[in-house]
Design an enzyme around this catalytic site. Structure first.
Site, PDB file in Angstrom:
ATOM      1  N   GLY A  71       0.874  -1.259   0.093  1.00  0.00           N
ATOM      2  CA  GLY A  71       0.111   0.181  -0.026  1.00  0.00           C
ATOM      3  C   GLY A  71       0.819   1.439   0.105  1.00  0.00           C
TER       4      GLY A  71
ATOM      5  N   ASP B 246      -5.677  -8.088  -7.215  1.00  0.00           N
ATOM      6  CA  ASP B 246      -5.199  -7.851  -5.815  1.00  0.00           C
ATOM      7  C   ASP B 246      -3.863  -6.815  -5.583  1.00  0.00           C
ATOM      8  OD1 ASP B 246      -7.352  -9.320  -4.869  1.00  0.00           O
ATOM      9  OD2 ASP B 246      -5.861 -11.191  -5.721  1.00  0.00           O
ATOM     10  N   LEU B 247      -4.083  -5.591  -5.311  1.00  0.00           N
ATOM     11  CA  LEU B 247      -3.162  -4.648  -5.127  1.00  0.00           C
ATOM     12  C   LEU B 247      -1.694  -5.276  -4.308  1.00  0.00           C
ATOM     13  CD1 LEU B 247      -2.382  -1.617  -5.710  1.00  0.00           C
ATOM     14  CD2 LEU B 247      -3.114  -1.307  -3.374  1.00  0.00           C
ATOM     15  N   ASP B 248      -0.537  -5.105  -5.219  1.00  0.00           N
ATOM     16  CA  ASP B 248       0.609  -5.327  -4.402  1.00  0.00           C
ATOM     17  C   ASP B 248       0.904  -7.008  -4.473  1.00  0.00           C
ATOM     18  OD1 ASP B 248       1.222  -2.634  -4.453  1.00  0.00           O
ATOM     19  OD2 ASP B 248       0.865  -2.498  -2.654  1.00  0.00           O
ATOM     20  N   GLU B 249      -0.219  -7.877  -4.872  1.00  0.00           N
ATOM     21  CA  GLU B 249      -0.356  -9.304  -4.668  1.00  0.00           C
ATOM     22  C   GLU B 249       0.315  -9.896  -5.670  1.00  0.00           C
ATOM     23  OE1 GLU B 249      -0.783 -10.714  -1.664  1.00  0.00           O
ATOM     24  OE2 GLU B 249      -2.164  -9.363  -0.396  1.00  0.00           O
TER      25      GLU B 249
END
Lengths: 289, 289, 289, 289
Positions: free
Chosen positions: B202, B227-230
């Site tokens: 994040g 999925d953010l940053d995943e």
């Protein structure tokens, strides 16, 4: 004062003239400054200092030195500690099943590369007794289950206190210590966690690292606090890995990182290089020592 | 076939005789194997292969090669792709305010160290237009606010598709892309995140790193997923830092890590070294290339 | 053949169809290929291969396998060796005064992290006998002076041969071995040198490193050849240092690098990951092992 | 004195009371000490100090400050320099064919990450003029052959002196500068050498590294002295490589190391963090700057 190295660790609000006042104090009391390291946290307006002194040229007593320094410290609101390097610190090592950190610490201690007395090894399992025997260190097997946790911790505390233990090293001790226990030894318990915190807190970090497909794995040595894996970080290191690594090979690669990281953290603590401030550890590097 | 290097990326269930069957196929079709790299995931029983072929000794057409290979592939349940290295890939770079990754990618591309055509730079701000101008790359300023996000993304998609963009590089583009957008370009969007993921996902990772008092900072290049940053991690690296570092100095130290990590990830992608499997990226190293 | 992993190391002139011919051979003889790694040196037109095979599905005898493979090898001019992983290798460790590498190797061996039998420790001094005793390893004190060098080396050779030693590890043995001795054990003596070779060859590398003011120090593990410190390099690593370091602190920092570098080199050798070609060591990485 | 940061670099024989005397001097002259770093070389009994001062609270003139400090310095035998941070340093970059260091330095300077004015680029070839043009920096093409070396260097000196150049950066300038030239700019010429010195001095280090089969390659930034590649080392770094690397790939991997190493060395110089002592460079780390 006998020929010796005296170390001060100092923390106070930042203010004009601090270095001058403190170094002049030591000069006027007959000390030669071997090294003087400082750090100013300008966000929190706090000043941190580590001073190592050569006491050859002075006859001042410990008591007089400390009284005099307190007179300087009070108006400047200085939080301080002093160490005379004349007494080896007592250390206890807590382990469960994993031997690599234990061997490493015992070897360094035996060979004079860690300046301490390892007074005992405490384990919730009997498995590593043979390592203790090899190095002639007392081994205490104190099993623990949920129902006996409080009792077991009481036994540990008794052992530590009876042996005047200065530092507890959790060298892969796979039990969560209670808050009560931890509060007995503030900034005196060092834990090794087998990931580069804050990544992979909690159990099974190598398995989690494999599943996340990270390209580096690491280890973190930190002071234990009541918040699991959240205490002030002393040392961290990593190694690159590839997709070829399985959780098993990650564990093996990680073992070498864990050894170095824990040994460096313990050395820095024993050598009075660390000041804790909030949740951050100020770790001064060695100064030609 | 013209003198060229042909690369196959292969993924299938592991089974006896795979290497023999696949390499014999290429041999019998007149190719010389320049390099052959494999990886077996024994947990998932999956086989991955990257083969680079010298086509000098064969006159087979692309169509025939692909038809023939599909006949081999079907019974073995092989998922595959082939690249003939005869067409530079088109790349778009998305940025916001931060210039270091942009300069680095443009320099490498201009100097022939990244094998691609940078077709355009897209930004939600106008600030970095001068960098695009220095390198003579078209710059599109497409501002975005919450209410216009869908429209702006539609404009971006139109630009990317009109220019036949093969790879989108998010070089510190500080907007979260919608799932719809990301699904247009599966395994074709590379993002640089300024922490060693999964730590500090994040916003504001350097600030979080300072507050946590970590002793190393890092950067992670990964494929963007919904999925953010995943998404699958391609490259990661770290540098040691000390208590002296402020969020500002962490940002500066981190910039150099971000540049190297993103450039390596993009090179690996453009050079067909990566196979994605679930949430893990199999990144084969260069083989004497 | 019993359930086991069979490893081939292969070296030959590069030529079309090699991978297909070799992997088809193993397939047709009933083996499953666990991993196949190759390296082509295009300057010297030489092909190198490491193949690990699962022998579960075949009843072929060792003799038949080797005869059959030789029939393939002769026309292709293949230089090869095979290992069946069914016999632990015998290792001798030679030391002088310095204990850190010795502890490290003995611990890894005892704990199953180095797959070998440490048959003996040989030293020109008696100082480290206690370490051998801790680990219950025979210790031979064979002092040496210039006049007795030939005799002492003869004694060492007798000990090594009587114990069928496969690998000699010079773990900071501070004597220069004669060419005669070294020629007895080609590619079977691994030495640790305490610098990043070719920098600081010969004696006192840490002192030289201090005087040169380098900002990193290192260690190198290599096969011993008749040219001192010139043999094929297996592993190297470095750590950053600063002007604060004295020759003494460099020695201490270096000890940790030496341990890791020597242990990794020995593991790679014992695990049949290395092919020597001229003065270069081809060191294949582990393949999910 | 205007609000500014004043930096002192100090070198003198070690003696009791130094820190106290120096810091008291600054305190009594109205300065607040932002950071104070020291290093004692106990072999040579020499004391080194870097002090950064906040001048907000004083009206002392530069002249008075320097006169007063000289009065303190004379009896203590202090060798010192002061910088007021009020004038950007002028820099010249010398190059030949290789562009990566040039781009990197120009980008950092343009984006405010290197605090200097790049006054000119000087090259013995015309090849990199386009890079100078992109960044709007004057480019001087001064070809050189053996017979014209003296004349060409005279032209370079004239250019440097006419532009009041404070620092010359040899960013892969592939000519050996004469002793006369170098003596004009003592501790003011920084060179990048593409190996981890003292390994692979002289020409073609990547080719030599390939032939030696090293497992890591590096770069070294140092002050140029009359002894080629022997000057005080400011920064070094390395990356691991494998047998797969050819001299060409080593060159490519090395380019990224060279960029970081040279940029850090130049930054440390411009930021007054370096004191040269004999052939060693004391490089103080940043102190929260």
């Amino acid at each position: 004062m006998k020929p010796q190295v005296v170390s001060f660790l100092i923390k106070c609000p930042d203010q004009k003239g601090l270095v001058a006042k403190i170094t002049t104090f030591f000069y006027e009391n007959g000390f030669n400054i071997l090294s003087s390291q400082q750090y100013v946290n300008s966000v929190e307006n706090t000043y941190f200092m580590r001073v190592r002194l050569n006491a050859d040229g002075t006859n001042i007593s410990k008591e007089a030195l400390e009284n005099n320094f307190q007179q300087l410290a009070t108006p400047l609101d200085i939080d301080w500690s002093v160490n005379y390097g004349d007494k080896k610190q007592n250390v206890a090592i807590m382990v469960s099943h994993t031997s690599h950190n234990l061997y490493d610490l015992l070897e360094r201690s035996k060979e004079g590369r860690l300046d301490c007395n390892v007074k005992m090894i405490i384990s919730n399992h009997n498995k590593l007794r043979y390592v203790a025997d090899m190095f002639n260190i007392p081994f205490y097997h104190l099993p623990v289950i949920k129902e006996t946790k409080r009792d077991q911790e009481d036994q540990v505390v008794q052992l530590l206190d009876a042996n005047e233990v200065d530092l507890v090293i959790m060298a892969r001790y796979m039990q969560i210590l209670s808050s009560d226990f931890i509060k007995h030894y503030p900034e005196r318990i060092i834990n090794i966690h087998h990931s580069f915190l804050p990544a992979f807190q909690g159990a099974n970090p190598y398995k989690k690292a494999y599943e996340r497909g990270v390209k580096l794995i690491g280890a973190t040595a930190h002071y234990a606090t009541v918040d699991l894996d959240e205490g002030p970080i002393i040392e961290q290191d990593v190694k690159p890995v590839t997709h070829e690594s399985t959780p098993t090979t990650l564990k093996r690669i990680g073992a070498d990182i864990e050894k170095l990281v824990l040994a460096r953290a313990v050395k820095n603590h024993l050598n009075h290089q660390i000041i804790v401030s909030g949740n951050r550890a100020i770790v001064f590097p060695e100064a030609g020592e």
